[in-house]
Write an enzyme that holds these catalytic residues in place. Structure first.
Site, PDB file in Angstrom:
ATOM      1  N   HIS A 130      -2.455   8.422   6.257  1.00  0.00           N
ATOM      2  CA  HIS A 130      -2.807   7.145   5.634  1.00  0.00           C
ATOM      3  C   HIS A 130      -4.259   6.828   5.985  1.00  0.00           C
ATOM      4  CE1 HIS A 130      -2.204   3.216   3.860  1.00  0.00           C
ATOM      5  NE2 HIS A 130      -2.670   2.650   4.954  1.00  0.00           N
ATOM      6  N   PHE A 135       1.122  -3.359   4.279  1.00  0.00           N
ATOM      7  CA  PHE A 135       1.414  -4.698   4.777  1.00  0.00           C
ATOM      8  C   PHE A 135       2.861  -5.058   4.441  1.00  0.00           C
ATOM      9  CE2 PHE A 135      -3.201  -6.528   4.659  1.00  0.00           C
ATOM     10  CZ  PHE A 135      -3.532  -5.705   5.713  1.00  0.00           C
ATOM     11  N   GLU A 192      -0.318   5.840  13.436  1.00  0.00           N
ATOM     12  CA  GLU A 192       0.185   7.048  12.793  1.00  0.00           C
ATOM     13  C   GLU A 192      -0.062   8.296  13.630  1.00  0.00           C
ATOM     14  OE1 GLU A 192      -1.368   8.386   9.026  1.00  0.00           O
ATOM     15  OE2 GLU A 192      -3.140   7.142   9.236  1.00  0.00           O
ATOM     16  N   LYS A 206      -9.396   8.665   2.340  1.00  0.00           N
ATOM     17  CA  LYS A 206      -9.931   7.301   2.227  1.00  0.00           C
ATOM     18  C   LYS A 206     -11.361   7.234   2.746  1.00  0.00           C
ATOM     19  CE  LYS A 206      -5.546   4.728   2.492  1.00  0.00           C
ATOM     20  NZ  LYS A 206      -4.586   5.828   2.744  1.00  0.00           N
ATOM     21  N   HIS A 227      -9.906   2.705   0.046  1.00  0.00           N
ATOM     22  CA  HIS A 227      -8.486   2.341   0.082  1.00  0.00           C
ATOM     23  C   HIS A 227      -8.177   1.480  -1.136  1.00  0.00           C
ATOM     24  CE1 HIS A 227      -4.586   1.251   1.167  1.00  0.00           C
ATOM     25  NE2 HIS A 227      -4.766   0.744   2.383  1.00  0.00           N
ATOM     26  N   CYS A 229       0.806  -1.224   0.000  1.00  0.00           N
ATOM     27  CA  CYS A 229       0.000   0.000   0.000  1.00  0.00           C
ATOM     28  C   CYS A 229       0.836   1.269   0.000  1.00  0.00           C
ATOM     29  CB  CYS A 229      -0.971  -0.006   1.172  1.00  0.00           C
ATOM     30  SG  CYS A 229      -2.171  -1.358   1.058  1.00  0.00           S
TER      31      CYS A 229
END
Length: 423
Positions: free
Chosen positions: A310, A406, A321, A342, A347, A170
């Protein structure tokens, strides 16, 4: 001034909620969402049945019947976005030296949709372990090899210089733009089309995220399913899309009188070497990437006027975060508006980092910070200024954008208005 500093002179976007850059901007500043019940396949029986889909008509957007038959949806989205970016830049491809034009494209899952469709045919819906290759389409190899996505963009743009496909989960979109900026800085190309694409809304992808319960099961209210930083969030909403940028050296862009959206002044990426999907709560790895990106930009926390989070909408990511922002930016973190688009466009895995950078460049140009939609009940552990529900007008000369993927990938990028650039 560094004459080889990479600047953005063209932007193309194909995202949920509308066609092209301006429709994308209208959506992410409206506070409305493009999340809905999945229509690209029958999602009956899946745990999560919501997604943010693009209303994409390839033929209406200029792709030929041959291109549509040859290319996976992800490639189609990439080519359309790249063409918009080149047009926006004002460059005339036929006047460029093709050996000095490059491509850096990111993708997390490649040609997922066509690969799955072909497997279903070849295996007769999974009934046969040994498949008969005679039933395969001639372009099956293209779907197997992710680099063909970058090739399609290179063909569309006449690029015969450095061409690369970046796949880091990602963070792929941000990492591809960072790679493109490095190509400009080192002098290997004079123009780079950089960006990312993913079209993962298919049964196999949805099943994978169902299995680890990463996606929202809020099927009865899809418009409000993506809720980053909200106390009641329950996972991310899958999306799709693409974004592309024309990158040039600053001096060349100035010489030809190009409109410069922003300069890419800092970029860094790190890995936590910890867990495939898990994140440490202290945010150290993301903070490390942010610190190095700021150092490269010769910038401080005071130079950051907006943070594009994110903000996936999973509890561990949002808290991770938030900790990273506090760790890297200190007390200044509480003064900077932060938001997650998002919440509106979902996403889209590898492509979202590039789509978010498109929003960041437009924020600098237009002085409007997108909101975090659906943020009604803030999580007490996420206690920064997450711009809930409504866009905010403010002057923004410097933006920090972050990405998390990931595998432990953590990336950060600094975009700045030219007047704010040091060095």
């Amino acid at each position: 001034m560094s004459p080889r500093r990479a600047v953005i002179t063209g932007i193309g976007v194909m995202a949920p909620g509308g066609t092209g850059r301006e429709a994308f901007w209208d959506l992410v500043t409206s506070g409305k969402t493009a999340t809905r019940t999945i229509s690209l396949f029958d999602p009956t029986g899946f745990r999560s049945r919501v997604a943010a889909e693009c209303d994409f008509d390839a033929a209406a957007l200029g792709l030929t019947p041959r291109e549509i038959r040859r290319m996976d949806r992800a490639a189609q989205l990439a080519v359309v976005s790249a063409r918009e970016a080149v047009s926006d830049s004002g460059l005339e491809p036929e006047r460029l030296n093709p050996h000095r034009v490059g491509v850096a494209l990111g993708s997390a899952v490649g040609c997922t949709m066509r690969l799955e469709q072909e497997y279903v045919v070849l295996s007769d819906h999974g009934r046969h372990w040994d498949v008969d290759h005679a039933y395969a389409v001639p372009h099956l190899y293209d779907y197997m090899v992710p680099s063909t996505l970058a090739r399609e963009v290179a063909w569309a743009c006449g690029a015969e210089g450095p061409v690369a496909l970046i796949s880091t989960g990602c963070t792929s979109g941000m990492d591809a733009v960072g790679h493109g900026a490095r190509i400009i800085e080192e002098g290997a190309a004079d123009v780079v089309v950089a960006g990312a694409t993913d079209a993962p809304i298919s049964p196999i992808s949805v099943a994978c995220f169902d299995a680890i319960k990463a996606t929202s099961p809020n099927n009865d209210d899809p418009e409000h399913a993506s809720r980053p930083f909200d106390l009641n969030r329950d996972g991310f909403v899958l999306g799709e899309g693409a974004a592309a940028f024309v990158l040039e050296p600053e001096d060349e862009a100035r010489r030809r009188g190009a409109h410069i959206y922003a300069a890419i002044t800092g970029y860094a990426t790190r890995s936590n070497a910890f867990h495939m999907t898990g994140l440490k709560p202290d945010g150290r790895e993301m903070a490390e990437a942010i610190g190095h990106a700021l150092h490269e930009a010769q910038a401080s926390a005071e130079d950051v006027h907006y943070i594009n989070a994110h903000g996936s909408g999973t509890k561990q990511n949002d808290r991770h975060e938030t900790a990273a922002f506090k760790r890297s930016l200190g007390d200044r973190a509480r003064e900077i508006p932060v938001s997650s688009i998002k919440s509106m466009v979902g996403h889209s895995l590898g492509s979202i980092g590039a789509i978010e950078l498109a929003a960041c460049a437009l924020v600098i140009n237009r002085g409007v910070v997108p909101p975090t939609a659906n943020l009604h009940t803030p999580d007490p552990e996420c206690d920064l200024d997450y711009v809930p529900l409504t866009a905010r007008e403010c002057r923004v000369a410097g933006v920090l954008s972050v990405a998390s993927g990931f595998g432990g990938f953590q990336s950060a990028m600094i975009l700045q208005e030219l007047g704010a650039v040091r060095g």
